[in-house]
Design a protein around this motif. Structure first.
Motif, PDB file in Angstrom:
ATOM      1  N   GLN A  73       0.819  -1.197   0.000  1.00 31.20           N
ATOM      2  CA  GLN A  73       0.000   0.000   0.000  1.00 31.20           C
ATOM      3  C   GLN A  73       0.864   1.263   0.000  1.00 31.20           C
ATOM      4  O   GLN A  73       1.922   1.303   0.606  1.00 31.20           O
ATOM      5  CB  GLN A  73      -0.925   0.011   1.216  1.00 31.20           C
ATOM      6  N   HIS A  74       0.375   2.278  -0.691  1.00 30.51           N
ATOM      7  CA  HIS A  74       1.012   3.598  -0.756  1.00 30.51           C
ATOM      8  C   HIS A  74       2.372   3.580  -1.450  1.00 30.51           C
ATOM      9  O   HIS A  74       3.124   4.554  -1.379  1.00 30.51           O
ATOM     10  CB  HIS A  74       1.180   4.205   0.641  1.00 30.51           C
ATOM     11  N   SER A  75       2.696   2.476  -2.114  1.00 32.53           N
ATOM     12  CA  SER A  75       3.944   2.439  -2.871  1.00 32.53           C
ATOM     13  C   SER A  75       3.744   3.105  -4.224  1.00 32.53           C
ATOM     14  O   SER A  75       2.618   3.222  -4.721  1.00 32.53           O
ATOM     15  CB  SER A  75       4.402   0.988  -3.068  1.00 32.53           C
TER      16      SER A  75
ATOM     17  N   ASN B  45      -7.644  10.470  -8.259  1.00 27.87           N
ATOM     18  CA  ASN B  45      -8.114   9.094  -8.422  1.00 27.87           C
ATOM     19  C   ASN B  45      -8.075   8.466  -7.038  1.00 27.87           C
ATOM     20  O   ASN B  45      -7.010   8.076  -6.547  1.00 27.87           O
ATOM     21  CB  ASN B  45      -7.238   8.322  -9.413  1.00 27.87           C
ATOM     22  N   LYS B  46      -9.224   8.408  -6.373  1.00 28.84           N
ATOM     23  CA  LYS B  46      -9.275   7.926  -4.989  1.00 28.84           C
ATOM     24  C   LYS B  46      -8.828   6.476  -4.876  1.00 28.84           C
ATOM     25  O   LYS B  46      -8.129   6.105  -3.930  1.00 28.84           O
ATOM     26  CB  LYS B  46     -10.693   8.088  -4.438  1.00 28.84           C
ATOM     27  N   ALA B  47      -9.247   5.653  -5.829  1.00 31.47           N
ATOM     28  CA  ALA B  47      -8.891   4.243  -5.755  1.00 31.47           C
ATOM     29  C   ALA B  47      -7.382   4.045  -5.872  1.00 31.47           C
ATOM     30  O   ALA B  47      -6.811   3.159  -5.228  1.00 31.47           O
ATOM     31  CB  ALA B  47      -9.609   3.453  -6.856  1.00 31.47           C
ATOM     32  N   ALA B  48      -6.743   4.868  -6.694  1.00 32.44           N
ATOM     33  CA  ALA B  48      -5.300   4.748  -6.889  1.00 32.44           C
ATOM     34  C   ALA B  48      -4.506   5.539  -5.864  1.00 32.44           C
ATOM     35  O   ALA B  48      -3.294   5.407  -5.772  1.00 32.44           O
ATOM     36  CB  ALA B  48      -4.917   5.217  -8.296  1.00 32.44           C
ATOM     37  N   GLY B  49      -5.191   6.379  -5.096  1.00 33.23           N
ATOM     38  CA  GLY B  49      -4.490   7.198  -4.117  1.00 33.23           C
ATOM     39  C   GLY B  49      -3.619   8.259  -4.756  1.00 33.23           C
ATOM     40  O   GLY B  49      -2.610   8.683  -4.193  1.00 33.23           O
ATOM     41  N   ARG B  50      -4.026   8.736  -5.952  1.00 39.79           N
ATOM     42  CA  ARG B  50      -3.225   9.721  -6.669  1.00 39.79           C
ATOM     43  C   ARG B  50      -3.964  11.054  -6.720  1.00 39.79           C
ATOM     44  O   ARG B  50      -5.184  11.104  -6.864  1.00 39.79           O
ATOM     45  CB  ARG B  50      -2.930   9.271  -8.098  1.00 39.79           C
TER      46      ARG B  50
END
Length: 223
Positions: free
Chosen positions: A20-22, A178-183
């Motif tokens: 996660q968060h990589s 992009n919430k799903a991608a955390g971007r």
């Protein structure tokens, strides 16, 4: 206007990066996990709408719930989704939220003037390198206070504003996310509202109108 994901089955399944968060990097290993998929039930992976099949360097693990890359290459970039079966009475097949696998940062900018006139409509456009409503959603934020004026319209990445108070400043921020991608990426523009300047024709019209009014007033006084 903030665009949100639809509620329902789509929220039950999502593609998430692991660890996660990589941040994906060329020549490094990476995994995508079909979060919410039920082990043992069918899972199918798609990239840009085309099914992903195992090949050299790409494998399906954990009963197809994990898509693993041994060593990322530039051609692996794309929009990934997984199709999973939800264990309801009907065993409904649903598409997940997508994940944009990308190695390049998003570029966001706001087109439009830095100075605008009161009582005149001005258009600002949020320009992004990501595809709106596919790779990212776009929202407008006003962190220094909501714009005051005669008119304000927001339609996706286009903002139209008619200010009313000269001598003021307004910060306008466009956010691509992009919430799903955390971007996420954003741009901010500071706009100054200046006084309305009469054109030559408008000055002549007002001057003529004033002369008519003055003449009428003098006529009434002398009559």
């Amino acid at each position: 206007m903030i665009v949100k994901y639809n509620k329902g089955h789509r929220d039950q399944v999502s593609v998430q990066i692991s660890p996660q968060h990589s941040l994906p990097s060329v020549n490094h290993s990476q995994s995508l996990v079909c979060q919410g998929a039920t082990t043992g039930l069918p899972v199918v992976w798609n990239k840009n709408g085309q099914e992903v099949r195992p090949r050299v360097g790409i494998s399906l693990q954990e009963y197809n719930t994990t898509l693993h890359f041994d060593s990322l290459v530039p051609s692996d970039a794309g929009f990934y989704q997984c199709t999973a079966t939800v264990p309801t009475l009907e065993k409904t097949t649903v598409y997940s939220r997508g994940y944009l696998l990308s190695f390049d940062p998003w570029n966001v900018s706001i087109s439009g003037p830095d100075s605008i006139f009161e009582r005149r409509e001005t258009t600002f456009t949020c320009l992004t390198s990501c595809t709106v409503n596919v790779d990212c959603t776009v929202s407008w934020q006003f962190r220094s206070g909501f714009p005051t004026g005669l008119y304000l319209s927001i339609n996706r990445n286009v903002l139209k504003w008619t200010p009313s108070i000269p001598g003021t400043f307004q910060n306008i921020t466009c956010v691509a996310e992009n919430k799903a991608a955390g971007r996420t990426a954003e741009a901010t523009k500071m706009v100054k509202v200046v006084g309305y300047v009469l054109s030559g024709s408008e000055t002549m019209q007002r001057s003529g109108l004033f002369s008519v009014i003055l003449g009428l007033g003098l006529f009434l006084l002398n009559s």
